[in-house]
Design a protein around this motif. Structure first.
Motif, PDB file in Angstrom:
ATOM      1  N   TYR A  40       2.400  -9.986   4.811  1.00  0.00           N
ATOM      2  CA  TYR A  40       1.471 -10.369   3.747  1.00  0.00           C
ATOM      3  C   TYR A  40       1.808 -11.765   3.233  1.00  0.00           C
ATOM      4  CZ  TYR A  40      -1.094 -10.288  -0.650  1.00  0.00           C
ATOM      5  OH  TYR A  40      -1.929 -10.603  -1.679  1.00  0.00           O
ATOM      6  N   TRP A  66      -7.184   1.373  -4.664  1.00  0.00           N
ATOM      7  CA  TRP A  66      -6.897   0.356  -3.649  1.00  0.00           C
ATOM      8  C   TRP A  66      -5.702  -0.485  -4.067  1.00  0.00           C
ATOM      9  CZ3 TRP A  66      -8.225   0.909   1.050  1.00  0.00           C
ATOM     10  CH2 TRP A  66      -9.428   1.545   1.379  1.00  0.00           C
ATOM     11  N   ALA A  67      -5.610  -0.817  -5.334  1.00  0.00           N
ATOM     12  CA  ALA A  67      -4.468  -1.600  -5.813  1.00  0.00           C
ATOM     13  C   ALA A  67      -3.174  -0.830  -5.611  1.00  0.00           C
ATOM     14  CB  ALA A  67      -4.655  -1.961  -7.283  1.00  0.00           C
ATOM     15  N   GLN A  68      -3.208   0.451  -5.875  1.00  0.00           N
ATOM     16  CA  GLN A  68      -2.015   1.278  -5.683  1.00  0.00           C
ATOM     17  C   GLN A  68      -1.664   1.386  -4.206  1.00  0.00           C
ATOM     18  OE1 GLN A  68       0.019   2.576  -8.140  1.00  0.00           O
ATOM     19  NE2 GLN A  68       1.356   2.944  -6.398  1.00  0.00           N
ATOM     20  N   LEU A  69      -2.674   1.553  -3.371  1.00  0.00           N
ATOM     21  CA  LEU A  69      -2.446   1.622  -1.924  1.00  0.00           C
ATOM     22  C   LEU A  69      -1.796   0.334  -1.428  1.00  0.00           C
ATOM     23  CD1 LEU A  69      -2.843   3.189   0.709  1.00  0.00           C
ATOM     24  CD2 LEU A  69      -5.101   2.128   0.885  1.00  0.00           C
ATOM     25  N   ARG A  70      -2.300  -0.814  -1.877  1.00  0.00           N
ATOM     26  CA  ARG A  70      -1.737  -2.113  -1.492  1.00  0.00           C
ATOM     27  C   ARG A  70      -0.291  -2.221  -1.954  1.00  0.00           C
ATOM     28  NH1 ARG A  70      -1.068  -6.697  -4.436  1.00  0.00           N
ATOM     29  NH2 ARG A  70      -0.821  -8.600  -3.266  1.00  0.00           N
ATOM     30  N   GLU A  71      -0.050  -1.851  -3.215  1.00  0.00           N
ATOM     31  CA  GLU A  71       1.308  -1.925  -3.761  1.00  0.00           C
ATOM     32  C   GLU A  71       2.263  -1.049  -2.963  1.00  0.00           C
ATOM     33  OE1 GLU A  71       3.423  -0.521  -7.847  1.00  0.00           O
ATOM     34  OE2 GLU A  71       1.551  -1.662  -8.063  1.00  0.00           O
ATOM     35  N   ALA A  82       1.929  -0.079   0.167  1.00  0.00           N
ATOM     36  CA  ALA A  82       2.103  -0.636   1.515  1.00  0.00           C
ATOM     37  C   ALA A  82       3.059  -1.820   1.501  1.00  0.00           C
ATOM     38  CB  ALA A  82       0.758  -1.048   2.096  1.00  0.00           C
ATOM     39  N   LEU A  83       3.001  -2.638   0.459  1.00  0.00           N
ATOM     40  CA  LEU A  83       3.835  -3.842   0.411  1.00  0.00           C
ATOM     41  C   LEU A  83       5.292  -3.540   0.089  1.00  0.00           C
ATOM     42  CD1 LEU A  83       1.431  -6.445  -1.198  1.00  0.00           C
ATOM     43  CD2 LEU A  83       2.064  -6.162   1.191  1.00  0.00           C
ATOM     44  N   ARG A 125      -0.512 -15.093   3.322  1.00  0.00           N
ATOM     45  CA  ARG A 125      -0.826 -15.812   2.092  1.00  0.00           C
ATOM     46  C   ARG A 125      -0.548 -17.298   2.252  1.00  0.00           C
ATOM     47  NH1 ARG A 125       1.543 -18.276  -1.683  1.00  0.00           N
ATOM     48  NH2 ARG A 125       3.631 -17.695  -1.005  1.00  0.00           N
TER      49      ARG A 125
END
Length: 100
Positions: A24, A7-12, A14-15, A28
């Protein structure tokens, strides 16, 4: 994908898209502002309705703001700050100093 790393990799990933990164960052900021107002309101023992009256707003507007659902204007932030016995301070800082 079930592991935290996935999930962390997916978020990274995507961002990396500039539009996603901007969205994002806006979310925030809304969340942090709303959370700060909610914490201060609760410290003072105020309800959302009491804060709304003191700031010249409607209670649903305070609820949406505290939940991070709206991006406030500077005049709205000034009214909220005054109602909470605070002073609004706005500034800029180098992006490389901001914890991601």
């Amino acid at each position: 994908m079930t592991s935290r790393g996935d999930w962390a990799q997916l978020r990274e990933d995507a961002l990396r898209d500039p539009e996603a990164g901007a969205a994002y960052e806006a979310a925030r900021i809304r969340f942090e502002l709303g959370n700060t107002v909610r914490e201060r309101r609760e410290e003072l023992g105020m309800t959302q309705a009491q804060l709304a009256r003191a700031a010249g707003l409607q209670q649903p507007a305070v609820a949406r703001f505290e939940a991070g659902g709206t991006m406030p204007t500077l005049p709205m932030l000034e009214r909220l700050a005054a109602a909470l016995g605070m002073r609004l301070r706005v500034g800029f800082e180098p992006a490389d100093r901001v914890a991601g």
